[in-house]
Enzyme design. Structure first.
Site, PDB file in Angstrom:
ATOM      1  N   HIS A  98      94.428  -4.212   4.954  1.00 11.72           N
ATOM      2  CA  HIS A  98      95.280  -4.667   3.858  1.00 11.72           C
ATOM      3  C   HIS A  98      96.506  -3.756   3.839  1.00 11.72           C
ATOM      4  O   HIS A  98      96.422  -2.591   4.233  1.00 11.72           O
ATOM      5  CB  HIS A  98      94.481  -4.523   2.553  1.00 11.72           C
ATOM      6  CG  HIS A  98      95.149  -5.050   1.327  1.00 11.72           C
ATOM      7  ND1 HIS A  98      96.118  -4.341   0.652  1.00 11.72           N
ATOM      8  CD2 HIS A  98      94.987  -6.206   0.639  1.00 11.72           C
ATOM      9  CE1 HIS A  98      96.515  -5.052  -0.401  1.00 11.72           C
ATOM     10  NE2 HIS A  98      95.844  -6.180  -0.437  1.00 11.72           N
ATOM     11  N   ASP A 111      88.442   2.166   2.996  1.00 10.87           N
ATOM     12  CA  ASP A 111      88.903   1.264   1.944  1.00 10.87           C
ATOM     13  C   ASP A 111      87.735   0.334   1.615  1.00 10.87           C
ATOM     14  O   ASP A 111      87.419  -0.578   2.387  1.00 10.87           O
ATOM     15  CB  ASP A 111      90.120   0.474   2.442  1.00 10.87           C
ATOM     16  CG  ASP A 111      90.575  -0.586   1.441  1.00 10.87           C
ATOM     17  OD1 ASP A 111      89.920  -0.748   0.393  1.00 10.87           O
ATOM     18  OD2 ASP A 111      91.587  -1.259   1.717  1.00 10.87           O
ATOM     19  N   GLN A 119      86.755  -4.377  -0.812  1.00 14.43           N
ATOM     20  CA  GLN A 119      86.007  -5.636  -0.675  1.00 14.43           C
ATOM     21  C   GLN A 119      84.527  -5.381  -0.387  1.00 14.43           C
ATOM     22  O   GLN A 119      83.768  -6.321  -0.155  1.00 14.43           O
ATOM     23  CB  GLN A 119      86.607  -6.490   0.465  1.00 14.43           C
ATOM     24  CG  GLN A 119      88.041  -6.908   0.237  1.00 14.43           C
ATOM     25  CD  GLN A 119      88.197  -7.970  -0.858  1.00 14.43           C
ATOM     26  OE1 GLN A 119      87.220  -8.555  -1.334  1.00 14.43           O
ATOM     27  NE2 GLN A 119      89.419  -8.225  -1.259  1.00 14.43           N
ATOM     28  N   LYS A 151      88.042  -5.969  -8.949  1.00 11.46           N
ATOM     29  CA  LYS A 151      87.327  -6.849  -8.012  1.00 11.46           C
ATOM     30  C   LYS A 151      85.812  -6.754  -8.199  1.00 11.46           C
ATOM     31  O   LYS A 151      85.057  -7.432  -7.517  1.00 11.46           O
ATOM     32  CB  LYS A 151      87.680  -6.486  -6.563  1.00 11.46           C
ATOM     33  CG  LYS A 151      89.123  -6.779  -6.175  1.00 11.46           C
ATOM     34  CD  LYS A 151      89.308  -6.578  -4.690  1.00 11.46           C
ATOM     35  CE  LYS A 151      90.746  -6.306  -4.304  1.00 11.46           C
ATOM     36  NZ  LYS A 151      91.645  -7.437  -4.462  1.00 11.46           N
ATOM     37  N   CYS A 206      98.173 -10.152   1.769  1.00 11.78           N
ATOM     38  CA  CYS A 206      98.637  -8.774   1.979  1.00 11.78           C
ATOM     39  C   CYS A 206      98.076  -8.184   3.264  1.00 11.78           C
ATOM     40  O   CYS A 206      97.685  -7.008   3.302  1.00 11.78           O
ATOM     41  CB  CYS A 206      98.294  -7.883   0.785  1.00 11.78           C
ATOM     42  SG  CYS A 206      98.997  -8.471  -0.749  1.00 11.78           S
TER      43      CYS A 206
HETATM   44  N1  7TS Z   1      92.267  -3.173   0.132  1.00  8.75           N
HETATM   45  C1  7TS Z   1      91.678  -4.363   0.324  1.00  8.75           C
HETATM   46  C2  7TS Z   1      90.716  -4.543   1.456  1.00  8.75           C
HETATM   47  C3  7TS Z   1      91.956  -5.409  -0.561  1.00  8.75           C
HETATM   48  O1  7TS Z   1      91.367  -6.582  -0.368  1.00  8.75           O
HETATM   49  C4  7TS Z   1      92.875  -5.204  -1.615  1.00  8.75           C
HETATM   50  C5  7TS Z   1      93.271  -6.312  -2.558  1.00  8.75           C
HETATM   51  C6  7TS Z   1      93.436  -3.940  -1.777  1.00  8.75           C
HETATM   52  C7  7TS Z   1      93.128  -2.957  -0.864  1.00  8.75           C
HETATM   53  C8  7TS Z   1      94.372  -3.614  -2.907  1.00  8.75           C
HETATM   54  O2  7TS Z   1      93.729  -3.711  -4.135  1.00  8.75           O
HETATM   55  P1  7TS Z   1      94.528  -3.333  -5.470  1.00  8.75           P
HETATM   56  O3  7TS Z   1      93.546  -3.467  -6.562  1.00  8.75           O
HETATM   57  O4  7TS Z   1      95.024  -1.960  -5.305  1.00  8.75           O
HETATM   58  O5  7TS Z   1      95.641  -4.332  -5.558  1.00  8.75           O
HETATM   59  N2  7TS Z   1      93.171  -7.579  -1.998  1.00  8.75           N
HETATM   60  C9  7TS Z   1      93.631  -8.726  -2.543  1.00  8.75           C
HETATM   61  C10 7TS Z   1      93.373  -9.964  -1.969  1.00  8.75           C
HETATM   62  O6  7TS Z   1      92.750 -10.126  -0.922  1.00  8.75           O
HETATM   63  N3  7TS Z   1      93.952 -10.923  -2.711  1.00  8.75           N
HETATM   64  O7  7TS Z   1      94.551 -10.336  -3.763  1.00  8.75           O
HETATM   65  C11 7TS Z   1      94.356  -8.969  -3.672  1.00  8.75           C
END
Ligand code: 7TS
Length: 438
Positions: free
Chosen positions: A152, A228, A231, A254, A396
């Site tokens: 990501h 990371d 997910q 999430k 992303c």
């Molecule tokens: N890393 C991964 C693997 C992710 O899927 C996401 C968000 C992030 C980092 C960033 O998360 P945040 O809470 O800091 O924004 N992924 C997604 C997605 O797949 N669709 O919307 C956000």
């Protein structure tokens, strides 16, 4: 042998061991998604007379009443700023904020929760914290960082900024067949590297990354490992000690928690040696006009008023998830993913392609779809008319999109409140999209 949603315990142990989760053999009761949905007010909100089918938890999950109530109750009864007031409610607020830290630490089996869990705004901030603080203290011209091609942007752009600023080389573990990582050249790639950053689960392909060989190779090369888990943490049991990584980040929204809170776990010795990330109130023990002394861990990394209610909400989310057990959540999602892969193939054949591993044991419930001749945004719009929520876009992960040869995908993602009815609704709505655009 006892079975859990159609899979044997030995299969589970083998697979979960490979992806780095604790290989607990505790058998939890199968989930009852219909019952679980009753805890989520938004899932009872009809859309044009239809039941809302929420299949976008990879972007952000919905929130159970237990989380909403915990935050509401905190604001109604206890709120004051933390770590400063000496009156009753301020002390209670501080105690509840720190109890939330301990709870989240236990969730990931942190050896020292009270020092090693840093609350951030989201996982993006957690990863930036490592890049800015550890990265700027430890990396310079000629040093190398190894990432993967499936990251990501949150685990890519911070390193690109650092690379440009410091003359650091970025290397990448390549995408392999079926959306797996190609580890065949790992030894060569990792040689001389100081940090390895890797997602534990792809937000596009659902790929569960085999952490064990990556961590072993990284440590053998003397590199630290950043995972990371954005997910992964919401869906599978996570044990930072068993995993052997050095830093790990995830994001509250999430995993049934509120927005505005993320978590960085890091080994105490590493965090101890790192300079602060952001400066301001809360992160100091003393300040003079010509300098400051940073606070102890973890407050050194929590400048300003922290996300207090959000931390309490996240702890409630963790409590909620653990009433079922993450092993049961995983078993449910794995079985539902297997059902979805079969069902979508049966209903739509070669008109529908699903990216990523075909074996449900090696993937999460993230289903990125390519529908022949139909743009992902059009798919998403037709599905919305059926009250089926999916995400269309590049998720992303633009470098990965380029490797897949697509600009976007239509992505459905499963969680503990989804069931076969949701998958059937998805498949029927996809059929409509095919008929509409054919
Ligand atoms: N890393 C991964 C693997 C992710 O899927 C996401 C968000 C992030 C980092 C960033 O998360 P945040 O809470 O800091 O924004 N992924 C997604 C997605 O797949 N669709 O919307 C956000």
């Amino acid at each position: 042998m006892a079975t859990l949603s159609g899979e044997t315990l030995s299969e589970r142990a083998a697979v979960d061991g490979r992806v780095g989760a604790s290989a607990s053999l505790t058998v939890s009761r199968p989930l009852d998604p219909q019952r679980i949905r009753e805890d989520f007010p938004i899932l009872g909100r009809p859309q044009d007379g239809r039941r809302l089918v929420y299949l976008d938890s990879a972007a952000s999950s919905q929130k159970p009443i237990q989380v909403l109530d915990a935050m509401d109750e905190y604001y109604r009864t206890t709120h004051a700023n933390v770590h400063r007031g000496v009156y009753r409610i301020a002390e209670e607020a501080t105690a509840r904020y720190e109890a939330a830290r301990a709870r989240v630490g236990r969730f990931v089996h942190a050896p020292e929760p009270s020092r090693e869990i840093v609350f951030t705004k989201n996982v993006t901030e957690a990863l930036n914290l490592i890049a800015y603080s550890w990265g700027r203290a430890n990396l310079g011209p000629g040093d190398a960082v190894l990432l993967t091609e499936i990251e990501h942007h949150a685990n890519l752009v911070p390193w690109q900024i650092l690379a440009a600023e410091r003359g650091v080389e970025l290397r990448f573990i390549p995408l392999g067949a079926e959306g797996e990582l190609d580890l065949s050249d790992l030894e060569r790639l990792v040689a001389g590297v100081k940090l390895v950053g890797v997602t534990m689960c792809s937000n596009v392909l659902g790929t569960l990354v085999p952490m064990e060989p990556i961590v072993a190779a990284a440590h053998a090369a003397g590199a630290v490992v950043v995972a990371d888990a954005a997910q992964f943490a919401p869906h599978l049991p996570l044990d930072v000690s068993a995993l052997g990584v050095d830093f790990l980040g995830f994001t509250g929204h999430k995993m049934l928690g509120p927005t505005g809170i993320g978590v960085l776990w890091g080994r105490a010795a590493l965090l101890e040696a790192m300079p602060p990330f952001l400066g301001g109130g809360e992160m100091i023990t003393d300040v003079c006009l010509d300098g400051f002394t940073p606070a102890e861990l973890p407050w050194k990394f929590e400048a300003g008023t922290p996300p207090i209610a959000e931390a309490i909400g996240l702890a409630a989310a963790v409590d909620y998830l653990e009433t079922f057990g993450l092993d049961a959540v995983r078993a449910h999602e794995r079985a539902l993913t297997a059902y979805a892969l079969d069902r979508l193939r049966e209903d739509h054949g070669s008109r529908l392609r699903i990216h990523g591993p075909s074996d449900p044991a090696r993937r999460s419930g993230v289903l990125s779809m390519a529908l022949e001749g139909v743009h992902p945004h059009d798919v998403s719009q037709v599905l919305d008319q059926h009250a089926v929520c999916i995400r269309a876009g590049h998720h992303c992960a633009k470098p990965l999109m380029r490797l897949l040869g697509v600009g976007a995908t239509a992505r459905a993602s499963l969680y503990l409140y989804n069931d076969r009815d949701d998958v059937d609704a998805l498949s029927a709505a996809l059929g409509d999209a095919i008929r509409f655009f054919a």
